[in-house]
Every structure is written in structure tokens, then in C-alpha cells.
Design an enzyme around this catalytic site. Structure first.
Site, PDB file in Angstrom:
ATOM      1  N   GLU A 130       0.849  -1.185   0.000  1.00  0.00           N
ATOM      2  CA  GLU A 130       0.000   0.000   0.000  1.00  0.00           C
ATOM      3  C   GLU A 130       0.887   1.238   0.000  1.00  0.00           C
ATOM      4  O   GLU A 130       1.835   1.336   0.783  1.00  0.00           O
ATOM      5  CB  GLU A 130      -0.883   0.045   1.254  1.00  0.00           C
ATOM      6  CG  GLU A 130      -1.851  -1.104   1.418  1.00  0.00           C
ATOM      7  CD  GLU A 130      -2.571  -1.021   2.751  1.00  0.00           C
ATOM      8  OE1 GLU A 130      -2.524   0.054   3.401  1.00  0.00           O
ATOM      9  OE2 GLU A 130      -3.163  -2.028   3.172  1.00  0.00           O
ATOM     10  N   GLU A 161      -5.423   8.088  10.840  1.00  0.00           N
ATOM     11  CA  GLU A 161      -4.025   7.823  11.145  1.00  0.00           C
ATOM     12  C   GLU A 161      -3.626   8.309  12.531  1.00  0.00           C
ATOM     13  O   GLU A 161      -4.058   9.355  12.994  1.00  0.00           O
ATOM     14  CB  GLU A 161      -3.116   8.475  10.096  1.00  0.00           C
ATOM     15  CG  GLU A 161      -3.547   8.292   8.658  1.00  0.00           C
ATOM     16  CD  GLU A 161      -3.644   6.844   8.210  1.00  0.00           C
ATOM     17  OE1 GLU A 161      -3.258   5.928   8.977  1.00  0.00           O
ATOM     18  OE2 GLU A 161      -4.132   6.600   7.097  1.00  0.00           O
TER      19      GLU A 161
END
Length: 284
Positions: free
Chosen positions: A52, A63
Site C-alpha cells: 500500500e 491515522e
């Protein structure tokens, strides 16, 4: 899966044919696009089965601090969607590549708000799939249709709290694999595997689609436990970002990434080989 069975998805094929799969994440442009190329190739050599690449976005809500810092470094270095796609154009890996980014980046890529230019460019560059953490499955039809048209998988994240009708909606649209969120909260390396991981894998066991677990995986032992618990793959990001951030030399960072990928792949294989019952996880 037998040779007689055709799998149209490069991503699903990579997971099933390399079971148990190692899926790695790094942020494109951290600390530069040139270094990212070196890092991707190192992960590929180390045994990553899927890679990824994060396309930096200024508001990465899923995140934790580690990847947020990587995104900030990439943005400070001038990473743009155009530069990202030029990087992907130049990559040659055994592992299929995915882009992980946020919906606004996809929607605003063209001359007017539309997801199709981004998907078309992603397919042209050779990407195999897209992960969009902030896109609900119930609102994904335009992107889903564009991905289907261009042969890309659209991967959805399944949270520990996802169940009932919403789980059915997500799983009915999954392609490539189901991204199983190991714990509530944001990304980030952890010291142990959450009990939520085992619960989620048990809840998803009835669905015939590969399941890969991310959020908190950082060690080979974590990978082993997750595979023992029934996952088809493990996803590792923050632990790799930490290695990048801790080195001033891209060559040294690449060596560390290759070694870490090999460790994680060995751990995953160890989890697949054991016949013992998976240990009870520590509570978060």
C-alpha cells in the site's frame, strides 16, 4: 486455491496464492519520492505480497501520530498526486500495488469534482486497488462503479464495532480483501494483539473473502497470532514508518525495511503452520 479457479483480482490472487499474505504500507514522498521507490523495492524483496502506498492528505483522520508525521513530511517535501502517479509509473514490483488515500483527494483530482479521472489514472499507472478510510460503503457507488470499469479493487475497512446491516453492506461490496481493523482508534504500532481482532475474525468467518488485519501490527509474533486466529493476511504500516523516520540514510532505511518485511513474513508463515489453538490475547 486450485489452478482451475480463475481469480480476476490481482489483489485477491496475491493473498490466496501467497497465503498467509504480508501487506505493507508506507507513505509516498516520505522523505522523498526517490527514497520511496527504494523503499518499495526493498519491501518487495523482503517478502511483501501487497504494498500500500499512502497518497498524502492534509486531514488523515484514520491515522495515528506516526503516519500523520510521515504524511506531514511528505507534504513538506512537495508530494502531489501528479508526482505520486509518476512514482507508480516507474515502479516494477512482484507485489501488486494499492493506493490508500482520502475521498477528497480522489474527488478533486480532475478538472471538476468527479472520481473517474483519479481511477482512470490509477489504472493507467498500474495500481491494483484503492483504500479510502473515510468513505462509507453506503456512499461508495460512484467510486465502486469507476473501479469496476477500470478493473481496480475497492477495499473497505471493517471496524470492531461493525455489525448487522452495515456489515452486510460492506461485505457485499468487498473486492480484493476485507481490511479488518484490529482495534478501535487510529493506526499505530502496539505491544500486543487486541482481543477485538479475534472477535472480528470470528464474526467475519462466514464470508468467503480474504481477511487481512491491520492497525497495531508491528512484530513477527503479532503476525503469527493473527494468522493463527484465522486471518489470511497481516497489514503493517506504522512499524515500517518508524524505521524510515529513525534513519538519516535511505539506503540504511531500505535495508531495515527489507529485514522487517522478512521477519513479518516469517511470523505469518509460523502462524499458518501451527496446529495449536491461538493464545488468548491480552486485553487492550
Amino acid at each position: 486455491m486450485s489452478d482451475e479457479t480463475s481469480i480476476e483480482s490481482d489483489i485477491e490472487a496475491a493473498i490466496r496464492e501467497n497465503h498467509p499474505a504480508l501487506i505493507t504500507y508506507i507513505t509516498a514522498g516520505d522523505p522523498s519520492l526517490e527514497a520511496t521507490k527504494e523503499y518499495v523495492e526493498a519491501l518487495d524483496r523482503g517478502g511483501a505480497d501487497l504494498i500500500e502506498l499512502g497518497l498524502p492528505f492534509s486531514e488523515p483522520i484514520a491515522e495515528g501520530p506516526t503516519i500523520q508525521a510521515a504524511i506531514n513530511r511528505a507534504l513538506d517535501a512537495g508530494t502531489t498526486p501528479a508526482g505520486f502517479f509518476e512514482l507508480v509509473d516507474d515502479l516494477e514490483t512482484e507485489a501488486p500495488l494499492l493506493v490508500m488515500t482520502y475521498y477528497n483527494m480522489i474527488l478533486q483530482y480532475g478538472s471538476e469534482p468527479d472520481v473517474r479521472p483519479f481511477v482512470e489514472r490509477a489504472a493507467e499507472a498500474g495500481l491494483s486497488g484503492i483504500i479510502v478510510p473515510d468513505l462509507p460503503a453506503e456512499e461508495s457507488e460512484p467510486l465502486r462503479a469507476a473501479c469496476d470499469e477500470h478493473g481496480l479493487d475497492l477495499v473497505f475497512i471493517v471496524a470492531p464495532t461493525t455489525e448487522g446491516e452495515r456489515l452486510e453492506t460492506i461485505m457485499s461490496q468487498v473486492s480484493g480483501f476485507a481490511y479488518v481493523q484490529a482495534r478501535l482508534g487510529t493506526t499505530g504500532a502496539r505491544a500486543n494483539v487486541s482481543g477485538e481482532t479475534h472477535d472480528s475474525l470470528s464474526r467475519l468467518s462466514a464470508y468467503d473473502v480474504p481477511k487481512a488485519v491491520g492497525f497495531g501490527v508491528s512484530e513477527g509474533d503479532h503476525a503469527a497470532e493473527i494468522i493463527e486466529a484465522g486471518a489470511d493476511g497481516v497489514i503493517v504500516g506504522s512499524a515500517l514508518i518508524d524505521l524510515i523516520a529513525s534513519s538519516d540514510d535511505p539506503g540504511d532505511a531500505a535495508d531495515a525495511l527489507e529485514a522487517k518485511a522478512a521477519e513479518l513474513k516469517r511470523g505469518a508463515r509460523r502462524g499458518a503452520e501451527t496446529d495449536e489453538v491461538a493464545p488468548e490475547p491480552e486485553q487492550p
